[in-house]
Design a protein around this motif. Sequence first.
Motif, short mmCIF file in Angstrom:
data_model
loop_
_atom_site.label_atom_id
_atom_site.label_comp_id
_atom_site.label_asym_id
_atom_site.label_seq_id
_atom_site.Cartn_x
_atom_site.Cartn_y
_atom_site.Cartn_z
N HIS A 118 -51.09 -18.43 51.60
CA HIS A 118 -50.57 -17.14 51.14
C HIS A 118 -50.15 -17.33 49.68
CE1 HIS A 118 -50.43 -15.76 55.34
NE2 HIS A 118 -49.96 -16.97 55.63
N CYS A 147 -48.13 -10.46 49.00
CA CYS A 147 -48.93 -11.67 49.21
C CYS A 147 -50.14 -11.52 48.31
CB CYS A 147 -49.35 -11.80 50.67
SG CYS A 147 -50.42 -13.23 50.93
N GLU A 183 -52.78 -13.68 47.99
CA GLU A 183 -53.92 -14.53 48.32
C GLU A 183 -54.49 -13.99 49.63
OE1 GLU A 183 -54.99 -17.54 46.61
OE2 GLU A 183 -56.68 -17.10 47.93
N TYR A 184 -55.77 -13.65 49.63
CA TYR A 184 -56.34 -13.04 50.83
C TYR A 184 -56.15 -13.97 52.04
CZ TYR A 184 -59.32 -10.88 54.19
OH TYR A 184 -59.78 -10.31 55.35
N CYS A 185 -55.49 -13.44 53.09
CA CYS A 185 -55.11 -14.32 54.19
C CYS A 185 -55.47 -13.72 55.54
CB CYS A 185 -53.62 -14.62 54.12
SG CYS A 185 -52.59 -13.15 54.11
N HIS A 240 -53.64 -8.86 55.35
CA HIS A 240 -53.17 -9.40 54.08
C HIS A 240 -52.49 -8.33 53.23
CE1 HIS A 240 -53.38 -10.72 49.92
NE2 HIS A 240 -54.24 -9.77 49.68
N MET A 266 -48.93 -7.59 54.02
CA MET A 266 -47.95 -8.68 53.97
C MET A 266 -47.07 -8.52 52.73
SD MET A 266 -48.79 -12.69 54.45
CE MET A 266 -47.52 -13.95 54.21
CU1 CUA Z 1 -50.61 -13.63 53.22
CU2 CUA Z 1 -52.32 -12.58 51.97
#
Ligand code: CUA
Length: 339
Positions: free
Chosen positions: A144, A179, A181-183, A187, A190
């Motif tokens: 993340h 967030c 960062e692609y998670c 995502h 988040m």
């Molecule tokens: Cu956690 Cu994107």
Amino acid sequence: MQSWIPLVPDSASTVSWKVDALYFYLSGVTLFFTLLISGTLIFFVIRYRRRTPYEIPRPVAGSHKLETVWTIIPFIIAMTMFAWGVTVYFDQYKPPQNAIEVYVVGKQWMWKLQHATGQREINELHVPVGRKIRLIMTSEDVIHDFFVPAFRTKADVVPGRYTTMWFEATKPGQYHLFCAEYCGMNHSGMTGTVIVMEPRDFDNWLSGNTGSTTPATAGQQLYQTLGCASCHGANGEGGRGPALVGTFGSQVNLASGGTVTADEGYIRESIVNPQAKLVAGFGPIMPTFQGQVTEDQLVQLMAYIKSLHPPGTQTPAATAPSPSPSRAVNAPSPTQNIK
Ligand code: CUA
């Protein structure tokens, strides 16, 4: 400062204006040369256009002088960007002394935060204005990235290691936490809020949210439950493992020769992969605790070990009340031990 045209997000930390100034400089240089080059291009197209069907242009010989000047000037411009960028970067990522520490655990798809004084929060972070806040972050699953646009600072949150970032908020208010960062599927959901409060309000908030055990205390209990103390008690009781008092932030001599700074990354590694960096004078007898402790529990164990200072030294971060500015932590270099 919110301008009429919102070119930049709200600016609410000690580094945000520095980042903005650098960006305006980069944009200014880019704009200047875009106009200069396209203007010159258009001018030349018109000025040197072909006027008769059989016109043959005069041949052009190269000019070393022109080449040299036009190599040196861009070099100097590029170097100003480099030097300025490095200055801002180091300002932003050098961990500060005397920071309030907050533990952050990211997971799909939420932020779990815990203050050193025990208060837990989810997707919200309350902090006082004008104090340095240092986040010690890890993830339970995937990568993340903790991003507060108004503070102009972000850092990846990576499973299996600790990353840190810090900020000092300059004005009370509520700011977006993303967030970055692609998670996975949620995502984009988040998100959270950083709530910056006047120190007095923050103290009220802290005292109105007691009841949770501090991470250091929870870590101490866990240390007993897991049986750690039977081999190495805080002061070396048990005798089969090194003593822990004063370990955090110190230089540890390794069995393989060499030394390592006992930062968060090293403590973590020594719990989940004890054979990786054996302390000199001890055998490889400690079992791994990989999979037996959660990320939250690792943070607690670490907070406990950090709280073990030799008598008479600085109060550890985990037990001091938040407003005391004397809270010194032996801040090690950024904790990025690769594991
Ligand atoms: Cu956690 Cu994107």
